[in-house]
Scaffold this motif. Structure first.
Motif, PDB file in Angstrom:
ATOM      1  N   ILE A  75       4.435   8.308  -6.325  1.00 40.42           N
ATOM      2  CA  ILE A  75       3.541   7.451  -5.555  1.00 40.42           C
ATOM      3  C   ILE A  75       4.335   6.516  -4.650  1.00 40.42           C
ATOM      4  O   ILE A  75       5.303   5.885  -5.096  1.00 40.42           O
ATOM      5  CB  ILE A  75       2.674   6.588  -6.515  1.00 40.42           C
ATOM      6  CG1 ILE A  75       1.847   7.506  -7.423  1.00 40.42           C
ATOM      7  CG2 ILE A  75       1.764   5.644  -5.749  1.00 40.42           C
ATOM      8  CD1 ILE A  75       1.170   6.761  -8.542  1.00 40.42           C
ATOM      9  N   ALA A  76       3.910   6.436  -3.388  1.00 43.21           N
ATOM     10  CA  ALA A  76       4.467   5.435  -2.474  1.00 43.21           C
ATOM     11  C   ALA A  76       3.566   4.210  -2.519  1.00 43.21           C
ATOM     12  O   ALA A  76       2.343   4.334  -2.410  1.00 43.21           O
ATOM     13  CB  ALA A  76       4.537   5.993  -1.062  1.00 43.21           C
ATOM     14  N   ILE A  77       4.164   3.037  -2.708  1.00 46.06           N
ATOM     15  CA  ILE A  77       3.402   1.778  -2.767  1.00 46.06           C
ATOM     16  C   ILE A  77       3.842   0.926  -1.580  1.00 46.06           C
ATOM     17  O   ILE A  77       5.036   0.713  -1.383  1.00 46.06           O
ATOM     18  CB  ILE A  77       3.639   1.046  -4.100  1.00 46.06           C
ATOM     19  CG1 ILE A  77       3.318   2.010  -5.264  1.00 46.06           C
ATOM     20  CG2 ILE A  77       2.776  -0.211  -4.187  1.00 46.06           C
ATOM     21  CD1 ILE A  77       3.432   1.372  -6.641  1.00 46.06           C
ATOM     22  N   GLU A  78       2.864   0.478  -0.786  1.00 52.66           N
ATOM     23  CA  GLU A  78       3.214  -0.085   0.522  1.00 52.66           C
ATOM     24  C   GLU A  78       2.454  -1.359   0.907  1.00 52.66           C
ATOM     25  O   GLU A  78       1.728  -1.359   1.901  1.00 52.66           O
ATOM     26  CB  GLU A  78       3.024   0.971   1.612  1.00 52.66           C
ATOM     27  CG  GLU A  78       1.675   1.676   1.600  1.00 52.66           C
ATOM     28  CD  GLU A  78       1.503   2.631   2.811  1.00 52.66           C
ATOM     29  OE1 GLU A  78       2.046   2.364   3.888  1.00 52.66           O
ATOM     30  OE2 GLU A  78       0.796   3.645   2.652  1.00 52.66           O
ATOM     31  N   PRO A  79       2.641  -2.459   0.169  1.00 50.32           N
ATOM     32  CA  PRO A  79       1.978  -3.703   0.583  1.00 50.32           C
ATOM     33  C   PRO A  79       2.461  -4.167   1.956  1.00 50.32           C
ATOM     34  O   PRO A  79       3.664  -4.300   2.177  1.00 50.32           O
ATOM     35  CB  PRO A  79       2.380  -4.696  -0.520  1.00 50.32           C
ATOM     36  CG  PRO A  79       3.589  -4.106  -1.166  1.00 50.32           C
ATOM     37  CD  PRO A  79       3.456  -2.630  -1.043  1.00 50.32           C
ATOM     38  N   LYS A  80       1.514  -4.389   2.839  1.00 53.69           N
ATOM     39  CA  LYS A  80       1.859  -4.817   4.206  1.00 53.69           C
ATOM     40  C   LYS A  80       0.848  -5.842   4.692  1.00 53.69           C
ATOM     41  O   LYS A  80      -0.301  -5.841   4.244  1.00 53.69           O
ATOM     42  CB  LYS A  80       1.855  -3.608   5.152  1.00 53.69           C
ATOM     43  CG  LYS A  80       3.029  -2.664   4.910  1.00 53.69           C
ATOM     44  CD  LYS A  80       2.921  -1.364   5.673  1.00 53.69           C
ATOM     45  CE  LYS A  80       4.031  -0.408   5.220  1.00 53.69           C
ATOM     46  NZ  LYS A  80       3.755   0.988   5.559  1.00 53.69           N
ATOM     47  N   PHE A  81       1.274  -6.671   5.634  1.00 51.65           N
ATOM     48  CA  PHE A  81       0.390  -7.674   6.225  1.00 51.65           C
ATOM     49  C   PHE A  81       0.429  -7.569   7.748  1.00 51.65           C
ATOM     50  O   PHE A  81       1.518  -7.510   8.330  1.00 51.65           O
ATOM     51  CB  PHE A  81       0.806  -9.086   5.787  1.00 51.65           C
ATOM     52  CG  PHE A  81       0.572  -9.333   4.323  1.00 51.65           C
ATOM     53  CD1 PHE A  81      -0.692  -9.689   3.854  1.00 51.65           C
ATOM     54  CD2 PHE A  81       1.604  -9.179   3.401  1.00 51.65           C
ATOM     55  CE1 PHE A  81      -0.910  -9.899   2.491  1.00 51.65           C
ATOM     56  CE2 PHE A  81       1.390  -9.384   2.038  1.00 51.65           C
ATOM     57  CZ  PHE A  81       0.123  -9.744   1.584  1.00 51.65           C
ATOM     58  N   THR A  82      -0.756  -7.543   8.339  1.00 55.14           N
ATOM     59  CA  THR A  82      -0.874  -7.360   9.784  1.00 55.14           C
ATOM     60  C   THR A  82      -1.351  -8.654  10.449  1.00 55.14           C
ATOM     61  O   THR A  82      -2.351  -9.232  10.013  1.00 55.14           O
ATOM     62  CB  THR A  82      -1.893  -6.240  10.067  1.00 55.14           C
ATOM     63  OG1 THR A  82      -1.409  -5.034   9.488  1.00 55.14           O
ATOM     64  CG2 THR A  82      -2.089  -6.039  11.563  1.00 55.14           C
ATOM     65  N   PHE A  83      -0.664  -9.048  11.504  1.00 54.78           N
ATOM     66  CA  PHE A  83      -1.033 -10.232  12.283  1.00 54.78           C
ATOM     67  C   PHE A  83      -1.248  -9.814  13.739  1.00 54.78           C
ATOM     68  O   PHE A  83      -0.262  -9.588  14.461  1.00 54.78           O
ATOM     69  CB  PHE A  83       0.070 -11.299  12.172  1.00 54.78           C
ATOM     70  CG  PHE A  83       0.233 -11.830  10.782  1.00 54.78           C
ATOM     71  CD1 PHE A  83      -0.428 -12.989  10.378  1.00 54.78           C
ATOM     72  CD2 PHE A  83       1.014 -11.143   9.854  1.00 54.78           C
ATOM     73  CE1 PHE A  83      -0.302 -13.462   9.063  1.00 54.78           C
ATOM     74  CE2 PHE A  83       1.145 -11.616   8.542  1.00 54.78           C
ATOM     75  CZ  PHE A  83       0.481 -12.768   8.138  1.00 54.78           C
ATOM     76  N   PRO A  84      -2.501  -9.701  14.157  1.00 53.52           N
ATOM     77  CA  PRO A  84      -2.760  -9.223  15.518  1.00 53.52           C
ATOM     78  C   PRO A  84      -2.002 -10.060  16.546  1.00 53.52           C
ATOM     79  O   PRO A  84      -1.945 -11.286  16.435  1.00 53.52           O
ATOM     80  CB  PRO A  84      -4.273  -9.415  15.680  1.00 53.52           C
ATOM     81  CG  PRO A  84      -4.805  -9.369  14.290  1.00 53.52           C
ATOM     82  CD  PRO A  84      -3.745  -9.980  13.430  1.00 53.52           C
ATOM     83  N   GLY A  85      -1.414  -9.369  17.499  1.00 54.90           N
ATOM     84  CA  GLY A  85      -0.655 -10.043  18.544  1.00 54.90           C
ATOM     85  C   GLY A  85       0.742 -10.455  18.113  1.00 54.90           C
ATOM     86  O   GLY A  85       1.538 -10.909  18.937  1.00 54.90           O
ATOM     87  N   ARG A  86       1.055 -10.300  16.821  1.00 59.10           N
ATOM     88  CA  ARG A  86       2.357 -10.776  16.334  1.00 59.10           C
ATOM     89  C   ARG A  86       3.155  -9.701  15.594  1.00 59.10           C
ATOM     90  O   ARG A  86       4.390  -9.675  15.718  1.00 59.10           O
ATOM     91  CB  ARG A  86       2.158 -11.984  15.422  1.00 59.10           C
ATOM     92  CG  ARG A  86       1.570 -13.188  16.202  1.00 59.10           C
ATOM     93  CD  ARG A  86       0.954 -14.216  15.273  1.00 59.10           C
ATOM     94  NE  ARG A  86       1.965 -14.910  14.499  1.00 59.10           N
ATOM     95  CZ  ARG A  86       1.687 -15.619  13.389  1.00 59.10           C
ATOM     96  NH1 ARG A  86       0.445 -15.702  12.940  1.00 59.10           N
ATOM     97  NH2 ARG A  86       2.641 -16.231  12.730  1.00 59.10           N
ATOM     98  N   GLY A  87       2.485  -8.870  14.822  1.00 60.50           N
ATOM     99  CA  GLY A  87       3.250  -7.815  14.164  1.00 60.50           C
ATOM    100  C   GLY A  87       2.825  -7.533  12.735  1.00 60.50           C
ATOM    101  O   GLY A  87       1.853  -8.102  12.238  1.00 60.50           O
ATOM    102  N   VAL A  88       3.552  -6.627  12.123  1.00 59.62           N
ATOM    103  CA  VAL A  88       3.296  -6.214  10.740  1.00 59.62           C
ATOM    104  C   VAL A  88       4.579  -6.435   9.947  1.00 59.62           C
ATOM    105  O   VAL A  88       5.669  -6.110  10.418  1.00 59.62           O
ATOM    106  CB  VAL A  88       2.897  -4.726  10.668  1.00 59.62           C
ATOM    107  CG1 VAL A  88       2.585  -4.317   9.233  1.00 59.62           C
ATOM    108  CG2 VAL A  88       1.714  -4.429  11.572  1.00 59.62           C
ATOM    109  N   VAL A  89       4.447  -6.991   8.741  1.00 61.92           N
ATOM    110  CA  VAL A  89       5.588  -7.108   7.821  1.00 61.92           C
ATOM    111  C   VAL A  89       5.221  -6.409   6.518  1.00 61.92           C
ATOM    112  O   VAL A  89       4.048  -6.330   6.159  1.00 61.92           O
ATOM    113  CB  VAL A  89       5.943  -8.584   7.519  1.00 61.92           C
ATOM    114  CG1 VAL A  89       6.425  -9.297   8.771  1.00 61.92           C
ATOM    115  CG2 VAL A  89       4.742  -9.318   6.908  1.00 61.92           C
ATOM    116  N   GLY A  90       6.221  -5.914   5.833  1.00 57.05           N
ATOM    117  CA  GLY A  90       5.931  -5.288   4.547  1.00 57.05           C
ATOM    118  C   GLY A  90       7.090  -4.464   4.037  1.00 57.05           C
ATOM    119  O   GLY A  90       8.165  -4.413   4.652  1.00 57.05           O
TER     120      GLY A  90
END
Lengths: 410, 410
Positions: A366-381
């Motif tokens: 299983i791949a586990i991929e917590p990520k956070f998206t900020f419109p206009g700024r980017g994605v971190v995770g």
């Protein structure tokens, strides 16, 4: 060139046959290239007919010569498709007493892959096989069978993991401000290809496509897309609206490197976040939250834990951080999962999502991929791929975790 | 970001609607990503509902925001899939008087793409839409519509052709004996990607896959495979049994460089043969025969000529050369065509093959690829892509023809 151990195929077929018995399925007609490879070790075109208790036969359209070389099961030429019923009757007189010349005809239940088989090909099969066949959807059965991996399969996924580790090192050494996302992903793809990546990552989902994943920087990474994942990416044009774009990479923005490859048929999935310079406090905290969510998931990762629980717990943690609006996409474009099974395809089962009430089993990957998206700024995770073991897990991705910070050029 | 001229979409939709009228199809439910893009300029996930005479609506699952930005037709959120019938009834009260609450229910004929739509998704549509809908296969209709290209489409194919020209120059400059096929194709793929190749070439056929084509040298090129083309190539492993392999390129053997790319959604296909040193007489003559067959086809290439005639004539020429056993593959693994339509997919219509009795029309774009396969020795041939014009043809591939001979290193 027999690349797959014969016992691998035998064990897979015998596991399938026991489920077929339980479900009173007389035969499985396997049609998709990946499924055919899974049971035969060959990916030639044709139909693999697996009866409930006899040895299967791979009826090959093209190339018969190559299938004979590769396959771990008997191979016969498919011959005329219109006569497929007669060909089957000749090979399987006991399980397939369906020749209409015989008079009394026993009905048979045949399963096939409704999740991938096109309607046209299905209707052609219905037309050439006897009318009293009861067709049934075998997708679920195959997905459940394939979600538990053998050591032989895990070994291949680990080879792909090493390639991803290497490609990530290449990316971190090569990235610089002013470079297009496209240039960095092309560099990564070259590194992958030279290690034996087949050039694409296979997906089972209708209309889903993937090459190697993406490099997505700043606002381009946060653009929503059809792709069934938390980060879509701007892509090159509306005719390829996901993944890397021609956006130029800048300092102080998150560069999401969500990459994988397919080596000898098996796939890995790995995400790291790079920044040249420094993330602002909010993005830095969100990145740290993604690591904390992954660590919390790892702590619970073992046979018995229910898939949807892992998602619910991660979502609760995101809420506690005040980041639930940004978790796994933003707003209407959020996806409702935390991770997914991988193997020969990147969208395998199980899915760590609401509604997946099954417990984890040893052998799942299983791949586990917590990520956070900020419109206009980017994605971190962050994303790692795990094997579920008898007592817990083994991380298969080997690249070091943590935010990769690169000093901004002076 | 509206990338596709609105009039392109309108013209395509209006061409479709006039055929729908002729065939008494009330609505076309378009499901596949490429087909959806063709009519809307957007490739988001959802269902495009095209009634016979009203304006279509694109019901989008994900991403609605992105579809609104990109699409040339009205976009609405798909919402609950279970209520799709009600959503349609609300939008199309005149063409879709099907709400069971209404009492008397008119039957409707709805077409969709049976050639690509999976059975599972089709059955779900059948379950949510009214039971008195008559479903019909619209694949043929779409393939026929899409086979005639607009100037806007041809322009994009020409952009891809320039990329293939450049990639071929790169390949010829880079190739050397001792290099793996894989190394050369990785170099070509990098060149393609930097020019905006989306990373893969889309194919419509079930179980067919393509990245950029292949470099195939000597005996590895002549290995038969499932791939629906004259030259398969050994590939990397049985889990990727086509295209380039780890075989080392040698002097005095044919190196088939059959490559293409997909830029802004459109595809090109081009083959050249390279030799480092010199081909033996038989292979040299076969190469010349492939050029002669291509030139003879060019002479007849104009509206009105029947597709299967071009194949039959080419086969006859191969016979006259005494090479028919080697034409378009060898023995049981021969393919029975000379060329194929290309556009957004590389396996479009028409096919220059027996049974294709339709005449060429202006606006068709076709790759013609006479090749000869010699088991244990290699494949030689040439392939160019052509636009059929009112009076003849225009070659879209710009790379110079002829065998590329490179002096062997001393």
């Amino acid at each position: 060139m027999i690349s797959m151990m014969k016992q691998e195929c035998e064990s897979r077929i015998s596991r399938l046959q026991s489920v077929m018995k339980e479900q009173s399925i007389n035969a499985f007609l396997v049609t998709q290239n990946i499924d055919i490879y899974y049971f035969t070790g060959s990916m030639q075109t044709g139909y693999l007919f697996i009866p409930q208790s006899e040895e299967p036969v791979f009826f090959v359209k093209r190339s018969v010569a190559r299938a004979i070389e590769e396959a771990c099961v008997p191979v016969l030429p498919l011959g005329s498709f219109r006569q497929f019923a007669e060909t089957l009757a000749a090979q399987f007189p006991s399980v397939w007493p369906l020749s209409s010349a015989e008079g009394s005809i026993a009905p048979a239940v045949i399963a096939t892959e409704y999740d991938v088989l096109p309607v046209q090909q299905y209707e052609r099969l219905q037309a050439v096989l006897p009318a009293n066949v009861t067709w049934t959807d075998g997708s679920l059965l195959l997905r459940e069978l394939r979600m538990v991996k053998s050591p032989w399969e895990v070994e291949r996924i680990m080879t792909a993991a090493r390639a991803a580790h290497h490609a990530m090192e290449q990316a971190a050494a090569y990235v610089r401000p002013g470079m297009m996302e496209l240039e960095l992903i092309a560099h990564i793809e070259y590194a992958f290809r030279m290690q034996g990546h087949i050039g694409m990552i296979r997906m089972r989902g209708y209309n889903q496509e993937l090459v190697t994943g993406m490099v997505a920087s700043g606002e381009a990474g946060a653009e929503p897309t059809y792709f069934d994942g938390p980060a879509g990416g701007r892509g090159l044009t509306p005719a390829s609206p996901q993944g890397s774009s021609r956006k130029v990479i800048a300092v102080n923005e998150p560069i999401l490197v969500d990459i994988g490859c397919c080596i000898d048929g098996y796939v890995i999935d790995q995400t790291r976040t790079i920044v040249i310079g420094k993330l602002d406090d909010e993005l830095q905290q969100a990145y740290e939250a993604s690591e904390a969510i992954l660590r919390a998931a790892e702590e619970r990762l073992k046979p018995g834990i229910v898939c949807e629980t892992l998602y619910a717990d991660a979502l609760q943690m995101a809420r506690n951080y005040g980041l639930s609006d940004h978790f796994m996409g933003f707003g209407a474009d959020q996806v409702r999962f935390l991770g997914h099974g991988i193997g020969m395809e990147i969208d395998e089962w199980p899915v760590l999502a609401r509604g997946f009430k099954q417990p984890l089993q040893a052998g799942m990957v299983i791949a586990i991929e917590p990520k956070f998206t900020f419109p206009g700024r980017g994605v971190v995770g962050i994303e790692d791929t795990y094997l579920i073991t008898e007592t817990g897990y083994k991380r298969l991705t080997t690249a070091p975790g943590g935010l990769t910070s690169i000093p901004a050029p002076q």
